[in-house]
Design a protein around this motif. Structure first.
Motif, PDB file in Angstrom:
ATOM      1  N   ALA A 221       0.834  -1.210   0.000  1.00 57.00           N
ATOM      2  CA  ALA A 221       0.000   0.000   0.000  1.00 57.00           C
ATOM      3  C   ALA A 221       0.867   1.258   0.000  1.00 57.00           C
ATOM      4  N   ASP A 222       2.045   1.137   0.628  1.00 58.29           N
ATOM      5  CA  ASP A 222       2.967   2.280   0.682  1.00 58.29           C
ATOM      6  C   ASP A 222       3.790   2.432  -0.607  1.00 58.29           C
ATOM      7  N   GLY A 223       3.559   1.550  -1.583  1.00 52.89           N
ATOM      8  CA  GLY A 223       4.200   1.743  -2.877  1.00 52.89           C
ATOM      9  C   GLY A 223       5.213   0.691  -3.295  1.00 52.89           C
ATOM     10  N   ALA A 224       5.528  -0.262  -2.408  1.00 59.42           N
ATOM     11  CA  ALA A 224       6.486  -1.299  -2.806  1.00 59.42           C
ATOM     12  C   ALA A 224       5.848  -2.192  -3.867  1.00 59.42           C
ATOM     13  N   ASP A 225       6.674  -2.671  -4.815  1.00 58.99           N
ATOM     14  CA  ASP A 225       6.159  -3.523  -5.895  1.00 58.99           C
ATOM     15  C   ASP A 225       6.140  -4.974  -5.398  1.00 58.99           C
ATOM     16  N   ILE A 226       5.042  -5.333  -4.750  1.00 60.36           N
ATOM     17  CA  ILE A 226       4.892  -6.672  -4.182  1.00 60.36           C
ATOM     18  C   ILE A 226       3.782  -7.378  -4.937  1.00 60.36           C
ATOM     19  N   ARG A 227       4.074  -8.579  -5.425  1.00 58.81           N
ATOM     20  CA  ARG A 227       3.094  -9.285  -6.249  1.00 58.81           C
ATOM     21  C   ARG A 227       2.805 -10.657  -5.654  1.00 58.81           C
ATOM     22  N   MET A 228       1.527 -10.969  -5.564  1.00 62.18           N
ATOM     23  CA  MET A 228       1.117 -12.278  -5.044  1.00 62.18           C
ATOM     24  C   MET A 228       1.122 -13.282  -6.194  1.00 62.18           C
ATOM     25  N   VAL A 229       1.861 -14.344  -6.031  1.00 63.48           N
ATOM     26  CA  VAL A 229       1.945 -15.345  -7.094  1.00 63.48           C
ATOM     27  C   VAL A 229       1.379 -16.669  -6.599  1.00 63.48           C
ATOM     28  N   TYR A 230       0.990 -17.525  -7.550  1.00 65.33           N
ATOM     29  CA  TYR A 230       0.496 -18.851  -7.204  1.00 65.33           C
ATOM     30  C   TYR A 230       1.662 -19.829  -7.098  1.00 65.33           C
ATOM     31  N   SER A 231       2.704 -19.560  -7.892  1.00 62.64           N
ATOM     32  CA  SER A 231       3.793 -20.533  -8.014  1.00 62.64           C
ATOM     33  C   SER A 231       5.124 -19.796  -8.147  1.00 62.64           C
ATOM     34  N   PRO A 232       6.220 -20.415  -7.680  1.00 61.61           N
ATOM     35  CA  PRO A 232       7.534 -19.795  -7.954  1.00 61.61           C
ATOM     36  C   PRO A 232       7.807 -19.692  -9.451  1.00 61.61           C
ATOM     37  N   LEU A 233       7.139 -20.543 -10.240  1.00 59.85           N
ATOM     38  CA  LEU A 233       7.301 -20.458 -11.698  1.00 59.85           C
ATOM     39  C   LEU A 233       6.786 -19.116 -12.215  1.00 59.85           C
ATOM     40  N   ASP A 234       5.766 -18.559 -11.541  1.00 62.00           N
ATOM     41  CA  ASP A 234       5.257 -17.231 -11.914  1.00 62.00           C
ATOM     42  C   ASP A 234       6.338 -16.172 -11.663  1.00 62.00           C
ATOM     43  N   ALA A 235       7.056 -16.328 -10.549  1.00 59.79           N
ATOM     44  CA  ALA A 235       8.134 -15.377 -10.234  1.00 59.79           C
ATOM     45  C   ALA A 235       9.239 -15.460 -11.297  1.00 59.79           C
ATOM     46  N   LEU A 236       9.527 -16.690 -11.732  1.00 57.51           N
ATOM     47  CA  LEU A 236      10.533 -16.856 -12.792  1.00 57.51           C
ATOM     48  C   LEU A 236      10.101 -16.125 -14.057  1.00 57.51           C
ATOM     49  N   GLU A 237       8.820 -16.262 -14.389  1.00 59.96           N
ATOM     50  CA  GLU A 237       8.309 -15.623 -15.615  1.00 59.96           C
ATOM     51  C   GLU A 237       8.382 -14.097 -15.484  1.00 59.96           C
ATOM     52  N   ILE A 238       8.083 -13.590 -14.288  1.00 58.48           N
ATOM     53  CA  ILE A 238       8.181 -12.135 -14.060  1.00 58.48           C
ATOM     54  C   ILE A 238       9.632 -11.690 -14.254  1.00 58.48           C
ATOM     55  N   ALA A 239      10.578 -12.530 -13.788  1.00 55.96           N
ATOM     56  CA  ALA A 239      12.002 -12.189 -13.957  1.00 55.96           C
ATOM     57  C   ALA A 239      12.386 -12.152 -15.441  1.00 55.96           C
ATOM     58  N   ARG A 240      11.871 -13.131 -16.190  1.00 55.29           N
ATOM     59  CA  ARG A 240      12.178 -13.159 -17.639  1.00 55.29           C
ATOM     60  C   ARG A 240      11.651 -11.894 -18.332  1.00 55.29           C
ATOM     61  N   ARG A 241      10.466 -11.457 -17.904  1.00 54.06           N
ATOM     62  CA  ARG A 241       9.823 -10.323 -18.582  1.00 54.06           C
ATOM     63  C   ARG A 241      10.333  -8.966 -18.113  1.00 54.06           C
ATOM     64  N   ASN A 242      11.069  -8.976 -16.987  1.00 48.48           N
ATOM     65  CA  ASN A 242      11.543  -7.698 -16.431  1.00 48.48           C
ATOM     66  C   ASN A 242      13.048  -7.755 -16.160  1.00 48.48           C
ATOM     67  N   PRO A 243      13.842  -7.895 -17.223  1.00 47.67           N
ATOM     68  CA  PRO A 243      15.293  -8.090 -17.020  1.00 47.67           C
ATOM     69  C   PRO A 243      15.971  -6.924 -16.304  1.00 47.67           C
ATOM     70  N   GLU A 244      15.357  -5.746 -16.313  1.00 44.50           N
ATOM     71  CA  GLU A 244      15.980  -4.580 -15.679  1.00 44.50           C
ATOM     72  C   GLU A 244      15.664  -4.501 -14.189  1.00 44.50           C
ATOM     73  N   ARG A 245      14.780  -5.369 -13.704  1.00 43.31           N
ATOM     74  CA  ARG A 245      14.400  -5.351 -12.286  1.00 43.31           C
ATOM     75  C   ARG A 245      14.955  -6.573 -11.564  1.00 43.31           C
ATOM     76  N   GLU A 246      15.071  -6.468 -10.238  1.00 41.08           N
ATOM     77  CA  GLU A 246      15.469  -7.604  -9.392  1.00 41.08           C
ATOM     78  C   GLU A 246      14.195  -8.303  -8.915  1.00 41.08           C
ATOM     79  N   VAL A 247      14.013  -9.550  -9.290  1.00 44.02           N
ATOM     80  CA  VAL A 247      12.818 -10.275  -8.873  1.00 44.02           C
ATOM     81  C   VAL A 247      13.182 -11.241  -7.748  1.00 44.02           C
ATOM     82  N   VAL A 248      12.525 -11.044  -6.605  1.00 38.69           N
ATOM     83  CA  VAL A 248      12.825 -11.864  -5.420  1.00 38.69           C
ATOM     84  C   VAL A 248      11.597 -12.688  -5.069  1.00 38.69           C
TER      85      VAL A 248
END
Lengths: 96, 381
Positions: B114-141
């Motif tokens: 709510a304070d502005g951090a980019d936090i995303r709820m995922v169903y699977s760690p595979l979703d996090a991997l896909e977010i990393a592939r699509r956002n090479p300029e960001r750090e996906v944790v």
């Protein structure tokens, strides 16, 4: 979070990355079949698996499921027999 | 799947309940002198309340709700570290939804979002991997959280990231293991435990042998159980049979899903990616030896603790729990959720004070959702 849900594997989508399409309660989503992979991945099509956070973790053994249900049904029958025996004993003693 | 419906068959349930009643009488257990059965897994706690199994079973059985909800046992300090990572502008922080409302010292992940951090709820760690592939300029944790059920999925995702040489993906590893806390509880002289209902989906990964010590060293029965009402009732009956017969064995009620030796692919991935931490802090239970996993140095590039300089070894760790919070006592079966002074007043699912109220697998949330108060429970009875 630790609960999985049964889903049916309907299609292999990427054999190299061990990915498949699963039907999970009517919702289709790509899942990893790395944990349940068979030499021919197509053998998985039609199988039910426990799907957990996007991974098919275990193929559900239909025979084992049937055996558990039989045991539980058997328990019901045994209970009915026990109740019938108790009824019979009461009848003999004239306490019914 | 047709079996799911059949495992909820009320006629069969009635028969199993009758058999349970008989064995409880044979044992001589009563409300004043009950047998204490711990369900280790939070999923089982949820199912027990959802189907009202605690009310259907005789008063001679007392369920003790064990420490098997990974969200519930996560200490505040780890949430603080999540927030610290997530608030970095370059980071996309991916988490299971369960963890969003767990209170930290400063804020929860929900508040950080709510304070502005980019936090995303995922169903699977595979979703996090896909977010990393699509956002090479960001750090996906990815917030790696959970017992052995979830541990291999994170490991397989790290292996996949390594194969793809993804440079912007890492895992904040909070994976924990079931056997060490059970040993800690059995070593606690204040605990009275007569038997265990073992976790079904954890065992799907590790098999049944990791529980041998419970039967062999501590002489307590354990039955690995499924999650349908009939599964749980049958497992309780199997535990009671062992107690009545003076046996202590590891039995597997959930053989349709749980292989005796676990899943070899999952176990190999766990072994490849993680090593045990010397110790790990559990909310309510304190530090437990070798109860948590960390990412091996060969995968250090994917370890968020290494990448962001947080976590164990990065400074003082102990954070005291909120005043009046009795999560620890509830988790060790010393009091019921309704015995906590904050239950239903200072601590509700909408505004949780303690972690057991956050996740639906937590004992307090399950009580609140399905039972609420002692008075209401009595009214139902």
């Amino acid at each position: 979070m630790c609960l999985g849900i049964p889903g049916q594997i309907v299609e292999i989508t990427d054999a190299n990355r061990l990915m498949a399409l699963a039907d999970i309660s009517g919702v289709r989503r790509e899942v990893s079949v790395a944990c349940v992979a068979t030499p021919d991945l197509c053998d998985l099509i039609g199988e039910w698996a426990l799907i957990h956070v996007g991974f098919a973790m275990s193929v559900i053994d239909a025979d084992e499921a049937e055996k558990t249900l039989e045991a539980l049904r058997g328990l019901g029958e045994a209970q009915e027999t026990l109740e019938a025996m108790a009824e019979g004993a009461s009848a003999l003693e004239g306490t019914q | 799947m047709r079996y799911v419906e059949e495992f909820r068959d009320p006629v069969a349930a009635k028969a199993v309940l009758a058999a349970i009643e008989t064995v409880v009488q044979e044992i001589g257990a009563t409300a004043e002198k009950p047998v204490h059965i711990m369900e280790i897994c939070g999923g089982h706690t949820h199912a027990i309340f959802r189907y009202g199994l605690d009310r259907l079973t005789p008063k001679g059985i007392e369920f003790i709700h064990g420490p098997g909800c990974p969200v519930c046992v996560l200490p505040m300090s780890r949430i603080d570290e999540c927030v610290e990572i997530a608030e970095r502008p370059e980071v996309i922080f991916c988490t299971f939804g369960d963890a969003m409302r767990v209170p930290g010292t400063r804020k929860s992940l929900m508040q950080a979002k709510a304070d502005g951090a980019d936090i995303r709820m995922v169903y699977s760690p595979l979703d996090a991997l896909e977010i990393a592939r699509r956002n090479p300029e960001r750090e996906v944790v990815f917030f790696g959280l959970g017992f052995e059920t979830t541990t291999p999925s994170t490991a397989l995702s790290i292996q996949q990231a390594a194969r793809e040489e993804l440079r912007n993906f890492s895992v904040f590893c909070n994976h924990i293991t079931v056997p060490p806390p059970i040993k800690a509880l059995l070593d606690d002289p204040h605990m009275v435990l007569d038997g265990f209902v073992g976790p079904g989906h954890v065992s799907m990964v590790i098999g049944t042998h990791p529980y041998d010590f419970i039967a062999e060293t501590y002489g307590k029965p354990i039955v690995v159980a499924g999650f349908e009402p009939l599964d749980l009732l049958q497992s309780v009956l199997m535990v009671l049979h062992q107690i009545r017969d003076g046996r202590a064995e590891v039995e597997n009620q959930y053989a349709r899903v749980v292989p005796e030796h676990g899943n070899p692919v999952s176990l190999a991935a766990i072994e490849d990616v993680y090593e045990p931490r010397r110790t790990f802090e559990w909310r309510g239970l304190g530090e437990i030896d070798a109860s948590g996993l960390r990412i091996r140095s060969k995968y250090a590039a994917f370890d968020a603790e290494e990448r962001f300089g947080v976590g164990y070894g990065a400074g003082p760790r102990l954070v005291s729990e909120p005043e009046g919070c009795a999560c620890g006592q509830v988790m060790t079966g010393r009091i019921k959720p309704t015995g906590c002074p904050q239950y239903g007043t200072g601590c509700t699912p909408e505004m949780p004070l303690g972690a057991l109220m956050v996740s639906s697998e937590g004992a307090c949330a399950a009580y609140y959702q399905y039972g609420a108060t002692d008075e209401r429970l009595e009214a139902v009875e």
